[in-house]
Design an enzyme around this catalytic site. Structure first.
Site, mmCIF file in Angstrom:
data_model
loop_
_atom_site.group_PDB
_atom_site.id
_atom_site.type_symbol
_atom_site.label_atom_id
_atom_site.label_comp_id
_atom_site.label_asym_id
_atom_site.label_seq_id
_atom_site.Cartn_x
_atom_site.Cartn_y
_atom_site.Cartn_z
ATOM 1 N N GLU A 443 0.834 -1.224 0.000
ATOM 2 C CA GLU A 443 0.000 0.000 0.000
ATOM 3 C C GLU A 443 0.859 1.261 0.000
ATOM 4 O O GLU A 443 0.513 2.267 0.615
ATOM 5 C CB GLU A 443 -0.938 0.023 1.219
HETATM 6 C C1 FAD Z 1 2.533 -9.909 0.118
HETATM 7 C C2 FAD Z 1 2.294 -8.762 -0.790
HETATM 8 C C3 FAD Z 1 0.987 -8.394 -1.100
HETATM 9 C C4 FAD Z 1 0.750 -7.334 -1.987
HETATM 10 N N1 FAD Z 1 -0.534 -7.047 -2.366
HETATM 11 C C5 FAD Z 1 -0.735 -6.208 -3.417
HETATM 12 C C6 FAD Z 1 -2.022 -6.063 -4.020
HETATM 13 O O1 FAD Z 1 -3.011 -6.635 -3.559
HETATM 14 N N2 FAD Z 1 -2.137 -5.292 -5.121
HETATM 15 C C7 FAD Z 1 -1.076 -4.633 -5.669
HETATM 16 O O2 FAD Z 1 -1.247 -3.967 -6.670
HETATM 17 N N3 FAD Z 1 0.159 -4.721 -5.115
HETATM 18 C C8 FAD Z 1 0.351 -5.489 -4.018
HETATM 19 N N4 FAD Z 1 1.601 -5.618 -3.457
HETATM 20 C C9 FAD Z 1 2.695 -4.824 -4.006
HETATM 21 C C10 FAD Z 1 3.157 -3.721 -3.060
HETATM 22 O O3 FAD Z 1 2.195 -2.709 -2.960
HETATM 23 C C11 FAD Z 1 4.531 -3.227 -3.588
HETATM 24 O O4 FAD Z 1 5.458 -4.254 -3.293
HETATM 25 C C12 FAD Z 1 4.959 -1.932 -2.962
HETATM 26 O O5 FAD Z 1 4.115 -0.885 -3.386
HETATM 27 C C13 FAD Z 1 6.407 -1.565 -3.329
HETATM 28 O O6 FAD Z 1 6.667 -1.761 -4.690
HETATM 29 P P1 FAD Z 1 7.917 -2.646 -5.138
HETATM 30 O O7 FAD Z 1 7.859 -3.920 -4.396
HETATM 31 O O8 FAD Z 1 7.964 -2.705 -6.603
HETATM 32 O O9 FAD Z 1 9.171 -1.843 -4.595
HETATM 33 P P2 FAD Z 1 9.904 -0.650 -5.365
HETATM 34 O O10 FAD Z 1 8.895 0.334 -5.842
HETATM 35 O O11 FAD Z 1 10.858 -1.201 -6.339
HETATM 36 O O12 FAD Z 1 10.707 0.028 -4.176
HETATM 37 C C14 FAD Z 1 11.926 -0.536 -3.649
HETATM 38 C C15 FAD Z 1 12.448 0.386 -2.540
HETATM 39 O O13 FAD Z 1 12.720 1.684 -3.077
HETATM 40 C C16 FAD Z 1 12.029 2.666 -2.321
HETATM 41 N N5 FAD Z 1 11.605 3.755 -3.211
HETATM 42 C C17 FAD Z 1 10.993 3.661 -4.405
HETATM 43 N N6 FAD Z 1 10.724 4.882 -4.887
HETATM 44 C C18 FAD Z 1 11.148 5.762 -3.975
HETATM 45 C C19 FAD Z 1 11.157 7.184 -3.873
HETATM 46 N N7 FAD Z 1 10.619 7.954 -4.813
HETATM 47 N N8 FAD Z 1 11.701 7.750 -2.779
HETATM 48 C C20 FAD Z 1 12.221 6.984 -1.791
HETATM 49 N N9 FAD Z 1 12.251 5.644 -1.821
HETATM 50 C C21 FAD Z 1 11.723 5.040 -2.894
HETATM 51 C C22 FAD Z 1 10.845 1.951 -1.710
HETATM 52 O O14 FAD Z 1 10.364 2.631 -0.560
HETATM 53 C C23 FAD Z 1 11.441 0.594 -1.417
HETATM 54 O O15 FAD Z 1 12.106 0.615 -0.186
HETATM 55 C C24 FAD Z 1 1.852 -6.624 -2.527
HETATM 56 C C25 FAD Z 1 3.157 -6.969 -2.179
HETATM 57 C C26 FAD Z 1 3.378 -8.036 -1.344
HETATM 58 C C27 FAD Z 1 4.808 -8.428 -1.054
#
Ligand code: FAD
Length: 598
Positions: A443
């Site tokens: 989220e």
């Molecule tokens: C168990 C689980 C359930 C989930 N359920 C859903 C769901 O129902 N629907 C859905 O759509 N998604 C879902 N997600 C996805 C989840 O919302 C994302 O994993 C999350 O938003 C982060 O995206 P990412 O994993 O691609 O990390 P990334 O976006 O690649 O981020 C990696 C790191 O970089 C940091 N970062 C990125 N951009 C910035 C910035 N501008 N400034 C500072 N730091 C930054 C982040 O904070 C993080 O620490 C789920 C994930 C999991 C693991």
């Protein structure tokens, strides 16, 4: 095996004694007749449901996990989940705070908030199946066409169908502007969607006859980035105009993620192969429509950690009273035993009180936010609706990030109370730690929440909403500023409220010169803001408890409340000084580090 007792007394204290929610509801024509007895009766029943139906499935669900049949793409959740869900639907729990026009019971959100806290304590993984449906209901209710609402909302309201939110793709998480899933318009007004989504919670299961996926995708002529995203409703089974379930749609689970916690919830990779969907809201305005669901989900995620903090605390407290190890530093306490119970040791108390203070502070904040949501939607005065909405928007990233970070601190502390036994699966404590961990990530990660708070919600409007909340705090300070008994709570709160203005202005000024300064300070800033808000609620709770004590009420509940407030202000609140210092140390130590990170 862990135990769980629904914290009904504490919920009632916050609702009826501190916030006086039914007085607030009297001004809302829709909820004017809702009384405390009705709310309490509903919560009592919900507590029984959580304890008797979903809590017994928490450890088994974690052990068993979900299974995907690669041939049929069908997912089977852990044993008992489907039957528990049927009981949830039968009990009308899904409809609690939904619109009566679509079959809902129309109760205030405050009631739903407390019901969901208990469900999350009992079993977060199970609770995510109905929890996401509620967000889908809200997005459709706000942005769906009349035809979509008529066809789909009654099924979400009754709980017969569940919903999902499909945003994330392999290359695109935080930055939704990168998403690639395509939606091709068809002659009949529908769209065909093609693409791959990952990490979709409750993305596939056999608990309901249909699943409604809310999917973000791009139209062929869409602008690049986040301005070119539209929202679509894509059912697992196509639905005829009369509501009858039709053929299988081209959306299915390709694989299930293997993960650290919430094993009972199916985290699905979702493949869209020409899946038929209809648009929700306007073309290229999908993010705005999805934000309704995301905001609901952000409050919901904070509530997940609140639930886990509470259940972890209850179990750690019981263990600390029972487990005997070593003698108290200040002399033997349990003379009849070979050692004292570990609750005599100061640091064990600190771990317990940390979780207690974070659970009870979090409960007050979460209930307050949902009361404001009720006012935002139903208050007859437009200004009250607007002000309530603005304050909820300000507090949403705090609920999401502060409560989940506190959940991490608290579940770890409670596991630590168990010593080595906390690390062993059968006690259930390590599961609370694992299940909570995702709440800080999904989220929008907690870093993203902090940027939303400092960048958008505070600096983005020159601190106007923060000042509005500051006035609410100011009123309490003015009311209690000369009350000696409240001084230990009011003085630190007043000091931080005053500091906060200077601190925010300083960060705004630095951020104006160099935006990385905002990025470097935001996480610390959110924690300071979280304590400001918790400080306000702890002072209000202490105020209510002290008044009861002064009136001669000998119920130990009130003394416990004052003592917990005292602990909070003495041991947790002061971290704000360090946080302000680290935030002020700026971005240089982070950004001039190419050699260090090479
Ligand atoms: C168990 C689980 C359930 C989930 N359920 C859903 C769901 O129902 N629907 C859905 O759509 N998604 C879902 N997600 C996805 C989840 O919302 C994302 O994993 C999350 O938003 C982060 O995206 P990412 O994993 O691609 O990390 P990334 O976006 O690649 O981020 C990696 C790191 O970089 C940091 N970062 C990125 N951009 C910035 C910035 N501008 N400034 C500072 N730091 C930054 C982040 O904070 C993080 O620490 C789920 C994930 C999991 C693991």
């Amino acid at each position: 095996m862990p135990q769980y007792n629904p914290p009904l007394r504490d919920m009632q204290f916050v609702m009826h004694e501190v916030l006086k929610v039914t007085d607030e509801f009297r001004a809302l024509p829709k909820h004017a007749d809702v009384d405390a007895d009705t709310i309490n009766a509903v919560l009592e029943e919900a507590g029984k449901f959580a304890v008797e139906v979903t809590f017994p499935l928490n450890i088994s669900g974690d052990t068993e996990g979900c299974k995907l049949d690669q041939a049929t793409h069908e997912v089977t959740p852990p044993k008992g989940f489907k039957e528990a869900y049927a009981k949830y639907v039968e009990g009308g729990w899904a409809a609690l705070s939904c619109d009566p026009e679509y079959g809902g019971q129309g109760l205030p959100f405050v009631v739903n908030q407390c019901v969901y806290e208990m469900l999350n304590s009992a079993n977060q993984a199970w609770t995510m199946y109905p929890g996401l449906s509620h967000g889908a209901y809200e997005a459709l209710h706000a942005h769906g066409t009349d035809a979509q609402k008529k066809l789909y909302l009654p099924k979400l309201v009754s709980g017969e169908w569940t919903g999902t939110m499909c945003l994330t793709e392999p290359h695109c998480g935080t930055d939704l502007g990168l998403l690639r899933t395509k939606a091709e318009p068809q002659a009949d007004g529908t769209y065909k969607l093609t693409g791959n989504k990952i990490f979709i919670s409750a993305g596939e299961h056999d608990m309901t006859e249909n699943i409604l996926h809310l999917v973000l995708a791009r139209l062929p002529d869409a602008p690049q980035g986040s301005k070119g995203i539209s929202l679509f409703l894509v059912p697992k089974f196509n639905v005829a105009e009369d509501g009858a379930i039709g053929s299988r749609n081209g959306i299915y689970c390709g694989s299930l993620e293997h993960k650290m916690g919430i094993h009972g919830n199916a985290t699905a990779q979702i493949v869209l192969e020409g899946a038929v969907g209809t648009m929700v809201g306007a073309p290229n305005k999908g993010l705005a429509a999805m934000f309704v669901m995301m905001n609901a989900a952000r409050l919901g995620v904070g509530n997940q950690s609140l639930g886990l903090t509470e259940v972890a605390y209850q179990n750690a407290l019981a263990y600390a009273k029972d487990r005997i190890q070593m003698r108290s530093l200040s002399g033997v306490k349990a003379k009849d035993k070979p050692a004292d119970p570990i609750i005599v040791h100061p640091d064990v108390r600190k771990m317990l009180l940390t979780a207690k203070a974070y659970a009870e502070g979090g409960r007050a904040l979460a209930i307050y936010c949902t009361m404001l949501l009720d006012k935002e939607l139903h208050h007859p005065d437009e200004k009250v609706r607007k002000d309530s909405g603005e304050i909820v928007a300000l507090l949403t990233p705090i609920v999401k990030a502060f409560l989940t970070d506190n959940g991490h601190i608290s579940t770890n502390a409670c596991m630590q109370v168990f010593g080595g036994h906390g690390f062993i699966k059968e006690w259930g404590m390590e599961q609370f730690v694992r299940d909570n961990r995702i709440n800080m990530i999904y989220e929008g990660t907690n870093t993203i929440q902090s940027l939303d708070l400092l960048g958008r919600k505070v600096l983005g409007n020159n601190g106007a909403t923060l000042k509005k909340f500051g006035k609410i705090i100011g009123a309490l300070i003015a009311e209690e500023g000369v009350n000696e008994k409240m001084a230990e709570f009011i003085n630190p709160l007043a000091y931080l409220a005053d500091q906060m203005t200077k601190f925010t202005t300083e960060l705004g000024f630095k951020g104006f010169q160099n935006p990385d300064e905002v990025g470097a300070a935001a996480v610390d800033y959110l924690r300071v803001a979280g304590h400001l808000v918790f400080g306000y609620f702890w002072a209000r709770m202490a105020q209510t408890a002290l008044r009861e004590i002064a009136a001669g009420n000998a119920d130990p509940f009130y003394l416990a409340k004052v003592q917990t407030a005292r602990f909070y202000f003495a041991k947790l609140f002061p971290e704000t000084a360090t946080l302000m210092r680290t935030a002020r140390s700026g971005s240089k130590a982070l950004m001039d580090t190419d050699a260090a990170l090479a």
